[in-house]
Design an enzyme around this catalytic site. Structure first.
Site, short mmCIF file in Angstrom:
data_model
loop_
_atom_site.label_atom_id
_atom_site.label_comp_id
_atom_site.label_asym_id
_atom_site.label_seq_id
_atom_site.Cartn_x
_atom_site.Cartn_y
_atom_site.Cartn_z
N HIS A 297 0.98 -10.26 2.27
CA HIS A 297 -0.38 -10.78 2.10
C HIS A 297 -0.85 -10.52 0.68
O HIS A 297 -0.55 -9.50 0.07
CB HIS A 297 -1.35 -10.25 3.16
CG HIS A 297 -1.83 -8.84 2.99
ND1 HIS A 297 -2.92 -8.51 2.20
CD2 HIS A 297 -1.42 -7.68 3.54
CE1 HIS A 297 -3.14 -7.20 2.29
NE2 HIS A 297 -2.25 -6.66 3.08
N ASP B 77 -2.24 -2.05 -1.56
CA ASP B 77 -2.44 -2.93 -0.38
C ASP B 77 -3.07 -4.24 -0.83
O ASP B 77 -4.28 -4.33 -0.89
CB ASP B 77 -3.29 -2.22 0.65
CG ASP B 77 -3.51 -3.06 1.90
OD1 ASP B 77 -2.78 -4.04 2.09
OD2 ASP B 77 -4.43 -2.72 2.67
N GLU C 192 -5.48 -11.78 5.22
CA GLU C 192 -4.86 -10.81 6.14
C GLU C 192 -5.88 -9.77 6.54
O GLU C 192 -5.95 -9.33 7.69
CB GLU C 192 -3.65 -10.14 5.49
CG GLU C 192 -2.84 -9.24 6.43
CD GLU C 192 -3.26 -7.78 6.44
OE1 GLU C 192 -2.70 -7.01 7.24
OE2 GLU C 192 -4.15 -7.39 5.65
N GLU C 193 -6.67 -9.36 5.54
CA GLU C 193 -7.60 -8.25 5.76
C GLU C 193 -8.75 -8.64 6.69
O GLU C 193 -9.49 -7.78 7.16
CB GLU C 193 -8.14 -7.74 4.42
CG GLU C 193 -7.06 -7.21 3.46
CD GLU C 193 -6.45 -5.89 3.89
OE1 GLU C 193 -6.75 -5.42 5.00
OE2 GLU C 193 -5.65 -5.33 3.10
N HIS D 144 -7.73 0.90 1.23
CA HIS D 144 -8.95 0.11 1.43
C HIS D 144 -10.15 0.63 0.66
O HIS D 144 -11.31 0.38 1.05
CB HIS D 144 -9.27 -0.04 2.94
CG HIS D 144 -8.36 -1.02 3.62
ND1 HIS D 144 -8.49 -1.39 4.93
CD2 HIS D 144 -7.30 -1.73 3.13
CE1 HIS D 144 -7.54 -2.27 5.24
NE2 HIS D 144 -6.81 -2.49 4.17
N1 DPN Z 1 -2.14 -4.34 7.37
C1 DPN Z 1 -2.43 -3.40 6.37
C2 DPN Z 1 -3.70 -3.69 5.73
O1 DPN Z 1 -3.64 -4.65 5.04
O2 DPN Z 1 -4.68 -3.01 5.89
C3 DPN Z 1 -2.10 -1.99 6.54
C4 DPN Z 1 -0.87 -1.73 7.26
C5 DPN Z 1 0.31 -2.32 6.88
C6 DPN Z 1 -0.91 -0.89 8.30
C7 DPN Z 1 1.45 -2.06 7.58
C8 DPN Z 1 0.23 -0.61 9.01
C9 DPN Z 1 1.39 -1.21 8.64
ZN ZN Z 2 -2.15 -4.80 3.76
#
Ligand code: DPN
Ligand code: ZN
Ligand code: CA
Length: 434
Positions: A119, A131, A165-166, A286
């Site tokens: 993402h 992230d 994605e977020e 985040h």
């Molecule tokens: N999905 C992620 C995010 O963008 O906040 C964090 C995440 C990634 C958590 C992979 C667990 C595993």
């Molecule tokens: Zn992420």
């Protein structure tokens, strides 16, 4: 004709045809090629570019904000320049427009697709560098390395960078839900990269058994680089927390890599990975401090290499080379003239490949005089040299042209124009490798 190599021993009749088949399709399937090293400096340059985009756009790259679109544009420009076929898939979420960036590497079996994704959006609280600038950048550099090395695997390679994605896996879910069933069935695996440079990194591989459609083949392929460098990994079940979830729901085998988010590193992990026990893998997860200072370069390097290792091994044997044709006849290149050397291709079904390899051996005293084109049977010219190289002499080497829109059979020509006076030379030989 001068006497050179084994070609001199071959018959004049074959030569008279204007081309000569000197090799044919290999019989044994070659083993997969080892993946090249992914240059960390290049990955870091992408990470820095995403940070700059955030800095110049109000501090984030979030869905619906200008920093997101600028991130898409940064990636798309490089993928286009490298020879990818890219597209933007637009969607609406929370009243704002978002985009998925899809990049297809031309070639491979279109019914047998290996897809990888990351993402590209951040949260609105910060620039989203670990992230997921890290996953986005590592995957971008792997894709660019595919192009740089002209990797031609059996499978078709596709890459996706997801929007929103977020906000709840919005972009990837939109992509999967809008794929016709026939297209879904062609995707044989999906690899996900979300956070691969955490500052206190764990080395986690998505578990094949711990989640729906987890694939043991993908898990092992993602472990392989770490095994090779002696770095232990742990299996993790990411559940529905990232973009693989939509692919899993559609029944597509999945896997991925992860260096950890808000979770706390245990003492045992700190011991084996050399990290800080009792501290989050990513204390800035985040938050506004998820900047370029929030990236562990070693983790980013190892994970980028691991992505490449997996994609190279999972994409199947490299397509065996097709037939090779060569015209070894000398053709003089007089001053200020245009000359041609033909190769007649027969017996090759369909179109020429997207990576037609052109071997060129031109002897000349000043290659800056020369403009060199490969001319397809229908007259389309593909320029492979345009007066570069200044006063350097001969033009020799292998050039790759995307000839996938050309019928293979027919008479191809190497056209050489000498565009400046004084220096002269000759075409010594040239070849086409299908
Ligand atoms: N999905 C992620 C995010 O963008 O906040 C964090 C995440 C990634 C958590 C992979 C667990 C595993
Ligand atoms: Zn992420
Ligand atoms: Ca000249």
């Amino acid at each position: 004709m001068r006497t050179r190599t084994l070609l001199a021993t071959l018959t004049a009749t074959a030569l008279a045809a204007g081309g000569l088949l000197i090799g044919s399709t290999a019989t044994a399937l070659p083993a997969p090629l080892a993946a090249p090293d992914i240059p960390l400096a290049n990955v870091q340059a992408h990470v820095n570019a995403l940070q700059n985009i955030a800095t110049n756009n109000g501090g984030n790259r979030a869905h619906g904000r200008p920093g997101y679109r600028a991130s898409v544009d940064y990636l798309q420009a490089q993928l286009n320049a490298a020879g990818y076929t890219t597209s933007l898939q637009q969607f609406t979420s929370s009243g704002a427009t978002g985009w998925n960036l899809i990049a297809d590497w031309p070639g491979g079996n279109a019914d047998n697709v290996l897809m990888s994704g990351a993402h590209l959006d951040s949260v609105s609280a910060g620039p989203g560098i670990n992230d997921n600038g890290t996953g986005s950048s590592g995957l971008l550099e792997v894709a660019l390395t595919v192009a740089r090395t002209n990797f031609q695997p059996e499978k078709h390679l596709r890459f996706g960078w997801w929007g929103a994605e977020e906000l709840g896996l919005v972009g990837s879910t939109f992509y999967v839900n809008n794929l016709p069933g026939t297209e879904r069935a062609k995707i044989k695996g999906y690899l996900n990269f979300d956070m691969i440079g955490s500052p206190n990194p764990g080395y986690f591989v998505y578990s094949a058994s711990g989640q729906p459609t987890g694939s043991i083949d993908i898990q092992r392929a993602l472990e392989a680089h770490f095994t090779g460098i002696g770095v232990p990994t742990e299996l993790t079940s990411v559940g529905g927390r990232s973009d693989h979830a939509a692919f899993a729901r559609a029944g597509i085998p999945i896997g991925g890599l992860f260096t950890g988010a808000e979770g706390i590193m245990t003492a045992a992990q700190a011991q084996k990975w050399g990290g800080s026990s009792g501290v989050a893998y990513d204390r800035c997860y985040h938050r506004s401090c998820d900047t370029t200072s929030n990236v562990n370069a070693t983790a980013l390097d190892r994970n980028s290499d691991a992505i490449a290792t997996a994609i190279w091994s999972l994409s199947g044997p490299v397509a065996p080379p097709g037939p090779r044709f060569e015209n070894p006849d000398d053709v003089a290149i007089p001053d200020l003239s245009t000359v041609e050397s033909p190769i007649t291709v027969t017996g090759v079904p369909g179109n020429a490949p997207s990576a037609l390899s052109v071997g060129v051996d031109i002897v000349h005293t000043y290659r800056g005089d020369l403009i060199v084109d490969v001319v397809a049977p229908d007259g389309t010219a593909y320029n492979i040299h345009n007066r570069a190289g200044g006063s350097a002499d001969n033009l020799t080497g292998t050039f790759t042209i995307n000839a996938s829109s050309e019928v293979a059979n027919g008479t191809w020509k190497l056209r050489v124009r000498d565009a400046a006076n004084a220096d002269v030379g000759r075409i010594n030989a040239w070849s086409l490798q299908f």
